[in-house]
Design an enzyme around this catalytic site. Structure first.
Site, PDB file in Angstrom:
ATOM      1  CE  LYS A 258      -3.269   2.522   2.785  1.00  0.00           C
ATOM      2  NZ  LYS A 258      -4.235   2.651   4.012  1.00  0.00           N
ATOM      3  CG  ASP A 263      -5.691   7.962   4.491  1.00  0.00           C
ATOM      4  OD1 ASP A 263      -6.633   8.507   3.860  1.00  0.00           O
ATOM      5  OD2 ASP A 263      -5.764   6.923   5.201  1.00  0.00           O
ATOM      6  CE  LYS A 270      -6.611   8.854   7.945  1.00  0.00           C
ATOM      7  NZ  LYS A 270      -7.558   7.616   8.146  1.00  0.00           N
ATOM      8  CG  ASP A 341     -10.214   7.562   6.156  1.00  0.00           C
ATOM      9  OD1 ASP A 341      -9.065   7.525   5.815  1.00  0.00           O
ATOM     10  OD2 ASP A 341     -10.166   7.658   7.713  1.00  0.00           O
ATOM     11  NE  ARG A 345     -11.060  -1.322   3.358  1.00  0.00           N
ATOM     12  CZ  ARG A 345     -11.458  -1.620   4.489  1.00  0.00           C
ATOM     13  NH1 ARG A 345     -12.634  -2.280   4.468  1.00  0.00           N
ATOM     14  NH2 ARG A 345     -11.114  -1.182   5.642  1.00  0.00           N
TER      15      ARG A 345
HETATM   16  N1  BES Z   1      -4.498   4.713   6.782  1.00  0.00           N
HETATM   17  C1  BES Z   1      -5.786   4.415   7.671  1.00  0.00           C
HETATM   18  C2  BES Z   1      -5.280   3.136   8.562  1.00  0.00           C
HETATM   19  C3  BES Z   1      -4.407   3.743   9.752  1.00  0.00           C
HETATM   20  C4  BES Z   1      -5.005   3.990  10.869  1.00  0.00           C
HETATM   21  C5  BES Z   1      -3.069   3.618   9.519  1.00  0.00           C
HETATM   22  C6  BES Z   1      -4.121   4.634  12.003  1.00  0.00           C
HETATM   23  C7  BES Z   1      -2.218   3.990  10.539  1.00  0.00           C
HETATM   24  C8  BES Z   1      -2.670   4.733  11.656  1.00  0.00           C
HETATM   25  C9  BES Z   1      -6.632   3.595   6.684  1.00  0.00           C
HETATM   26  O1  BES Z   1      -6.706   4.246   5.357  1.00  0.00           O
HETATM   27  C10 BES Z   1      -7.932   4.160   7.328  1.00  0.00           C
HETATM   28  O2  BES Z   1      -8.356   5.210   7.272  1.00  0.00           O
HETATM   29  N2  BES Z   1      -8.635   3.120   7.681  1.00  0.00           N
HETATM   30  C11 BES Z   1      -9.974   3.300   8.448  1.00  0.00           C
HETATM   31  C12 BES Z   1     -10.940   2.150   7.745  1.00  0.00           C
HETATM   32  C13 BES Z   1     -12.358   2.328   8.019  1.00  0.00           C
HETATM   33  C14 BES Z   1     -12.979   3.799   7.317  1.00  0.00           C
HETATM   34  C15 BES Z   1     -13.179   1.419   7.710  1.00  0.00           C
HETATM   35  C16 BES Z   1      -9.783   3.160   9.804  1.00  0.00           C
HETATM   36  O3  BES Z   1      -8.887   2.370  10.180  1.00  0.00           O
HETATM   37  O4  BES Z   1     -10.243   3.913  10.658  1.00  0.00           O
HETATM   38 ZN    ZN Z   2      -4.865   4.859   4.545  1.00  0.00          ZN
HETATM   39 MN    MN Z   3      -7.846   6.032   4.947  1.00  0.00          MN
END
Ligand code: BES
Ligand code: ZN
Ligand code: MN
Length: 494
Positions: A258, A263, A270, A341, A345
Site C-alpha cells: 500500500k 491519507d 479523517k 477513508d 483496500r
Molecule cells: N491509513 C488508514 C489506517 C491507519 C490508521 C493507519 C491509523 C495507521 C494508523 C486507513 O486508510 C484508514 O483510514 N482506515 C480506516 C478504515 C475505516 C474507514 C473502515 C480506519 O482504520 O479507521
Molecule cells: Zn490509509
Molecule cells: Mn484511510
C-alpha cells in the site's frame, strides 16, 4: 546514508582499544552474580590494562541487568585511543536481548563521530540480531539545516560469524531505506517522487522497474478512484521484478504494498484531525516492499520476486471520489464506495487481482497500513497477519519472533463476510465495520476476494509501521516494519 558494522579480526584487547568506545555486555544471574558472558577475555584484558575492577565499577551504578541498560566508564591511559568503556545489560542473553543491547549501543552512537567496538558476541543468530540492532538504533532522519544527519561513525563487532555481519549490513541498509522513504514528508513524497525512487533501483542490475501511469492504469479502477482527487501527478503502479537467469524454475513471490503518499480520508475526512498527523506513513507497506527488493541482488536468493507498489494520494478536492460511487476494480469486480477513508483496500485489490491474473504467483503477499482496528487488540508491537495457509502462518510467526518484526495470526471469520454485501454492486467496501466491530478482519475478507485461489497472506501493519516514541530499535516515526521479516522469509524459501 547508513551506519555500517565493520568486522574486527579478533577480540584482542590491543585491537579493541583502538576504537573510541568499547562495549562489553554483562548479565546478572539469579544469585545476583555479575558476569561478562560474551566477552570475558576482553574484560580481563581491560581490567589489567587500566587497573580497574569492572564489577566494582558496575556495582557503583546499582545495575538491574535489564537488556539495553547502559553505563559508561571514562578511561584514559597513555598511548591508548580508547576513551570510554560502555557496559550494556544483556538481560537473559536471548535473541531479543541481543537486539535490545544492540539498539541501546546504536542509539548511543547516533550522529556521533566516534567509533565503537561491541564485544557482545553471541551465537550465529545473536550476532546478526545485535549488529542489525546497532544499525537500526543509530538511525536518524531530519531536514534541519544545521543538524543534518552526518556520515556515520565506524562500528565494529567481532568477525566470529562474518557472513552474519555482512547480512546485518545489507538488511540494515534496507530498513534504513524504508525509514528514509516513510520519514520523507508528503509535500516532497508525491507519487511521481516515489516512483522515481523505485526507478533508481535499476542501477543495481538484476532488477527491472516499470512505472504505470495515466492510460496504462485504465483497468485499475481502485487506484484511479483513490488518486483522482490529486490529478497531478496522479496515481502510479510500480512493478519491480527480480528474475535472474534460471528463475523460471524458482518459486515466485509477489509482494503488493500500500503506497498512499498521504491519507486525508478524502471526502470522508479523517476525524479527529490529529489522526491525520502520521498519515505521511501510509505508504509504509510499499516502502517495505521497495526496501526488500533493493537488496535482493545482493542477497541473491533463488526465488523470483515481483513487487507491486500501489501509489496514490488520498486527497480532498472537487475531483475526489464520493461515498455512494461505484467503481470497477481490475478484473471487473464492482465496488460500492461507502467511506472514502477506507482507500487502502481499493488500491490493494487492483494489485492483488493484477497479480492473480498476470503474474502466476506461488505466494501472494500484501503489506499495508490498512486499519486502525488492527492495533486495537494487538497494540503497536505486532502486525495482524491473515492467511488460510496454516503452515505459512506458523512459519511467518516464527520468523517474526526471530527477526523482530513480530506478526500474529488472525482469523478470516467467514461469518463476517455478510458485511461485504452491497445492494448496488458486487461488494461494499467498508464492510459496515460497525456491524461486527472487526474492521481489520472485514478489510482482510474484502482483500481475499481479489487474491483468487492463490496462497495469500495479508499483513496489516497499521500498528507497528510507526512508533510514537524514540525507543529500542525504533526511531520516532517510520519503523521499516516488515523488511526484516520478508527478507528472512524470501531468502529461506530457496
Ligand atoms: N491509513 C488508514 C489506517 C491507519 C490508521 C493507519 C491509523 C495507521 C494508523 C486507513 O486508510 C484508514 O483510514 N482506515 C480506516 C478504515 C475505516 C474507514 C473502515 C480506519 O482504520 O479507521
Ligand atoms: Zn490509509
Ligand atoms: Mn484511510
Amino acid at each position: 546514508m547508513t551506519a555500517k558494522v565493520i568486522k574486527l579480526r579478533s577480540l584482542e584487547t590491543s585491537i579493541a582499544l583502538k576504537t573510541d568506545f568499547v562495549a562489553l555486555g554483562y548479565a546478572i544471574g539469579n544469585d545476583a552474580k555479575i558476569t561478562f558472558p560474551q566477552s570475558k577475555k576482553l574484560a580481563i584484558g581491560i581490567e589489567s590494562a587500566f587497573e580497574i575492577d569492572l564489577i566494582d565499577e558496575l556495582l557503583f551504578f546499582a545495575p538491574t541487568g535489564k537488556a539495553g541498560e547502559i553505563f559508561e566508564i571514562p578511561i584514559s591511559a597513555p598511548g591508548v585511543g580508547c576513551e570510554r568503556i560502555i557496559l550494556v545489560g544483556l538481560g537473559r542473553v536471548s535473541l531479543s536481548d541481543m537486539r535490545a543491547s544492540g539498539a541501546a549501543l546504536g542509539r548511543k552512537m547516533r550522529g556521533s563521530k566516534k567509533s565503537l567496538f561491541s564485544a557482545v558476541v553471541t551465537s550465529r543468530k545473536g550476532i546478526r540480531a545485535h549488529a542489525l540492532a546497532i544499525i537500526l538504533g543509530s538511525f536518524q532522519w531530519n531536514m534541519k539545516t544545521n543538524n543534518a544527519p552526518g556520515p556515520s561513525n565506524a562500528i565494529y563487532v567481532s568477525d566470529e560469524f562474518a557472513d552474519e555481519v555482512d547480512k546485518a549490513n545489507v538488511i540494515g541498509r534496507a530498513v534504513w531505506l524504508a525509514r528514509d522513504l516513510i520519514h520523507t514528508p508528503s509535500n516532497i513524497k508525491t507519487t511521481a517522487w516515489f516512483a522515481a525512487q523505485a526507478k533508481k533501483l535499476e542501477k543495481k542490475g538484476n532488477l527491472s522497474v516499470k512505472v504505470f501511469s495515466g492510460k496504462e492504469l485504465s483497468l485499475f479502477g481502485g487506484l484511479r478512484a483513490v488518486g483522482q482527487s490529486s490529478p497531478k501527478p496522479g496515481p502510479r503502479m510500480v512493478e519491480i521484478t527480480y528474475a535472474p537467469k534460471g528463475s523460471k524454475s524458482w518459486p515466485h513471490v509477489v509482494l503488493v504494498g500500500k503506497g498512499i503518499t498521504f491519507d486525508t480520508g478524502g471526502i470522508s475526512l479523517k476525524r479527529p484531525y490529529d489522526a491525520m498527523i502520521g498519515m505521511k506513513s501510509d505508504m509504509a507497506g510499499a516502502a517495505a516492499v521497495m526496501a526488500v527488493m533493493s537488496v535482493l541482488p545482493e542477497m541473491n536468493p533463488r526465488v523470483k520476486v515481483t513487487a507491486l507498489l500501489m501509489c496514490a494520494e488520498n486527497a480532498l478536492s472537487a475531483t475526489a471520489q464520493r461515498p455512494g460511487d461505484v467503481i470497477t476494480q481490475y478484473g471487473g469486480t464492482t465496488v460500492e464506495i461507502i467511506n472514502t477513508d477506507a482507500e487502502g483496500r481499493l488500491v490493494l485489490a487492483d494489485g492483488l487481482a493484477y497479480a492473480d491474473a498476470k503474474l502466476a504467483p506461488d505466494y501472494l503477499v500484501d503489506i499495508a497500513t490498512l486499519t486502525g482496528a488492527a492495533s486495537l487488540g494487538l497494540g503497536r508491537q505486532y502486525a495482524a497477519m491473515y492467511t488460510r495457509n496454516q503452515a505459512l502462518a506458523k512459519k511467518l510467526h516464527a520468523l517474526g519472533d526471530s527477526s523482530g518484526d513480530r506478526v500474529w495470526h488472525m482469523p478470516l471469520i467467514d461469518d463476517y463476510a455478510s458485511a461485504l454485501k452491497s445492494d448496488v454492486a458486487d461488494l461494499n467496501h467498508n464492510a459496515s465495520a460497525a456491524k461486527f466491530s472487526a474492521g481489520s478482519v472485514t478489510a482482510a475478507l474484502f482483500l481475499e476476494h481479489f487474491a483468487g485461489d492463490r496462497t495469500w497472506v495479508h499483513l496489516d501493519i497499521a500498528g507497528p509501521a510507526r512508533s510514537e516514541s524514540d525507543s529500542g530499535e525504533y526511531p520516532k516515526g517510520g519503523t521499516g516494519f516488515g523488511v526484516r521479516l520478508l527478507i528472512d522469509w524470501i531468502v529461506g524459501l530457496a
